[in-house]
Write a protein that holds these residues in place. Structure first.
Motif, PDB file in Angstrom:
ATOM      1  N   UNK A  29     -48.458  52.945  16.385  1.00 31.85           N
ATOM      2  CA  UNK A  29     -47.365  53.289  17.544  1.00 31.85           C
ATOM      3  C   UNK A  29     -46.085  52.549  16.952  1.00 31.85           C
ATOM      4  N   UNK A  30     -46.096  51.407  16.639  1.00 27.43           N
ATOM      5  CA  UNK A  30     -44.944  50.735  16.035  1.00 27.43           C
ATOM      6  C   UNK A  30     -44.429  51.276  14.696  1.00 27.43           C
ATOM      7  N   UNK A  31     -45.550  51.604  13.941  1.00 27.07           N
ATOM      8  CA  UNK A  31     -45.005  52.440  12.643  1.00 27.07           C
ATOM      9  C   UNK A  31     -44.384  53.553  12.961  1.00 27.07           C
ATOM     10  N   UNK A  32     -44.830  54.522  13.809  1.00 30.45           N
ATOM     11  CA  UNK A  32     -44.403  55.656  14.306  1.00 30.45           C
ATOM     12  C   UNK A  32     -42.914  55.466  14.790  1.00 30.45           C
ATOM     13  N   UNK A  33     -42.634  54.405  15.737  1.00 30.59           N
ATOM     14  CA  UNK A  33     -41.448  54.297  16.273  1.00 30.59           C
ATOM     15  C   UNK A  33     -40.333  54.042  15.287  1.00 30.59           C
ATOM     16  N   UNK A  34     -40.886  52.810  14.271  1.00 28.69           N
ATOM     17  CA  UNK A  34     -39.918  52.535  13.566  1.00 28.69           C
ATOM     18  C   UNK A  34     -39.509  53.733  12.483  1.00 28.69           C
ATOM     19  N   UNK A  35     -40.443  54.730  12.078  1.00 31.92           N
ATOM     20  CA  UNK A  35     -40.278  55.834  11.242  1.00 31.92           C
ATOM     21  C   UNK A  35     -39.238  56.737  11.689  1.00 31.92           C
ATOM     22  N   UNK A  36     -39.292  56.976  13.008  1.00 33.57           N
ATOM     23  CA  UNK A  36     -38.504  57.852  13.912  1.00 33.57           C
ATOM     24  C   UNK A  36     -36.718  57.111  13.714  1.00 33.57           C
ATOM     25  N   UNK A  37     -37.000  55.810  14.154  1.00 36.24           N
ATOM     26  CA  UNK A  37     -35.747  55.254  13.968  1.00 36.24           C
ATOM     27  C   UNK A  37     -35.047  55.469  12.667  1.00 36.24           C
ATOM     28  N   UNK A  38     -35.758  55.048  11.511  1.00 34.31           N
ATOM     29  CA  UNK A  38     -35.092  55.322  10.111  1.00 34.31           C
ATOM     30  C   UNK A  38     -34.769  56.788  10.151  1.00 34.31           C
ATOM     31  N   UNK A  83     -46.704  51.063  25.901  1.00 34.03           N
ATOM     32  CA  UNK A  83     -45.769  50.538  24.977  1.00 34.03           C
ATOM     33  C   UNK A  83     -45.653  48.879  25.146  1.00 34.03           C
ATOM     34  N   UNK A  84     -46.014  48.183  26.268  1.00 35.28           N
ATOM     35  CA  UNK A  84     -46.087  46.997  26.391  1.00 35.28           C
ATOM     36  C   UNK A  84     -47.330  46.162  25.617  1.00 35.28           C
ATOM     37  N   UNK A  85     -48.273  46.933  25.855  1.00 33.51           N
ATOM     38  CA  UNK A  85     -49.425  46.435  25.184  1.00 33.51           C
ATOM     39  C   UNK A  85     -49.391  46.730  23.605  1.00 33.51           C
ATOM     40  N   UNK A  86     -48.940  48.050  23.137  1.00 37.32           N
ATOM     41  CA  UNK A  86     -48.562  47.969  21.572  1.00 37.32           C
ATOM     42  C   UNK A  86     -47.819  47.022  21.161  1.00 37.32           C
ATOM     43  N   UNK A  87     -46.920  46.781  21.861  1.00 42.48           N
ATOM     44  CA  UNK A  87     -45.911  45.464  21.307  1.00 42.48           C
ATOM     45  C   UNK A  87     -46.427  44.386  21.112  1.00 42.48           C
ATOM     46  N   UNK A  88     -47.334  44.029  22.005  1.00 45.23           N
ATOM     47  CA  UNK A  88     -48.050  42.926  22.247  1.00 45.23           C
ATOM     48  C   UNK A  88     -49.166  42.645  21.289  1.00 45.23           C
ATOM     49  N   UNK A  89     -49.732  43.838  20.888  1.00 45.05           N
ATOM     50  CA  UNK A  89     -50.989  43.785  20.162  1.00 45.05           C
ATOM     51  C   UNK A  89     -50.604  44.026  18.584  1.00 45.05           C
ATOM     52  N   UNK A  90     -49.287  44.613  18.335  1.00 51.90           N
ATOM     53  CA  UNK A  90     -49.160  44.999  16.775  1.00 51.90           C
ATOM     54  C   UNK A  90     -48.759  44.014  16.032  1.00 51.90           C
ATOM     55  N   UNK A  92     -47.244  45.000  13.139  1.00 55.12           N
ATOM     56  CA  UNK A  92     -45.859  45.438  12.651  1.00 55.12           C
ATOM     57  C   UNK A  92     -45.066  45.345  13.923  1.00 55.12           C
ATOM     58  N   UNK A  93     -43.844  44.866  13.456  1.00 56.56           N
ATOM     59  CA  UNK A  93     -42.745  44.560  14.702  1.00 56.56           C
ATOM     60  C   UNK A  93     -41.773  45.939  14.727  1.00 56.56           C
ATOM     61  N   UNK A  94     -40.949  45.872  15.584  1.00 50.05           N
ATOM     62  CA  UNK A  94     -39.863  46.773  16.036  1.00 50.05           C
ATOM     63  C   UNK A  94     -38.582  46.704  15.029  1.00 50.05           C
ATOM     64  N   UNK A  95     -38.270  47.764  14.248  1.00 45.61           N
ATOM     65  CA  UNK A  95     -37.393  47.667  13.406  1.00 45.61           C
ATOM     66  C   UNK A  95     -36.142  48.445  14.187  1.00 45.61           C
TER      67      UNK A  95
END
Length: 159
Positions: A29-38, A83-90, A92-95
């Motif tokens: 999920x974090x990888x996905x969100x980062x790729x969207x942002x890129x 999303x809060x669980x994704x951020x806590x477990x991942x 991969x950090x938010x870019x």
């Protein structure tokens, strides 16, 4: 007597696999969100090339997120879905606010490294549990991502 779930796997093994898959799901999920942002924020002379590549990445990650969640359900467990669980477990950090293509590609490679390590652990765990469904999924992901790592690494190569 063994304790099997509805698809014939040991409950204890299924629980461990579901836990590992939930960890992988959070990272995807974090990888996905980062790729969207890129994709949205990329600038510079490689804009057209990278804009398309990042769209491919997030589209692929979107499909994998669904496959992983459905595999968790198939094993009899609930996929993490906040999303809060994704951020806590991942791992991969938010870019945030990355517009430089070379920095973005390096972060993509770092993300792939994290995903591949987790997928290899799940591949071994699923083989030991005789869980062919999870094993095949991880094997497919690893094969595809190893090629992507080679290609993105080549983009960063100075030679």
């Amino acid at each position: 007597m063994s304790n099997k779930n509805s698809i014939g796997l040991e409950v204890k093994d299924s629980e461990q696999l579901a836990s590992g898959l939930n960890d992988l799901l959070a990272n995807y999920q974090l990888f996905y969100m980062n790729a969207r942002g890129f994709h949205w924020n990329i600038r510079g002379d490689k804009f057209f090339e990278l804009h398309l590549k990042f769209e491919e990445l997030y589209s692929d990650a979107f499909l994998k997120v669904d496959e992983i969640a459905e595999r968790i359900l198939t094993l009899g467990y609930i996929p993490v879905h906040s999303y809060s669980d994704y951020v806590k477990k991942s791992e991969i950090k938010e870019s945030k606010d990355i517009s430089d293509g070379y920095i973005a590609v390096q972060q993509v490679l770092d993300g792939f490294r994290t995903l591949l390590i987790k997928e290899r652990a799940l591949l071994k765990m699923s083989a030991d549990a005789e869980d062919e469904g999870t094993n095949a999924l991880m094997s497919d992901y690893i094969r595809q991502q190893e090629k992507s790592v080679w290609m993105y690494s080549s983009f960063l190569s100075k030679k």
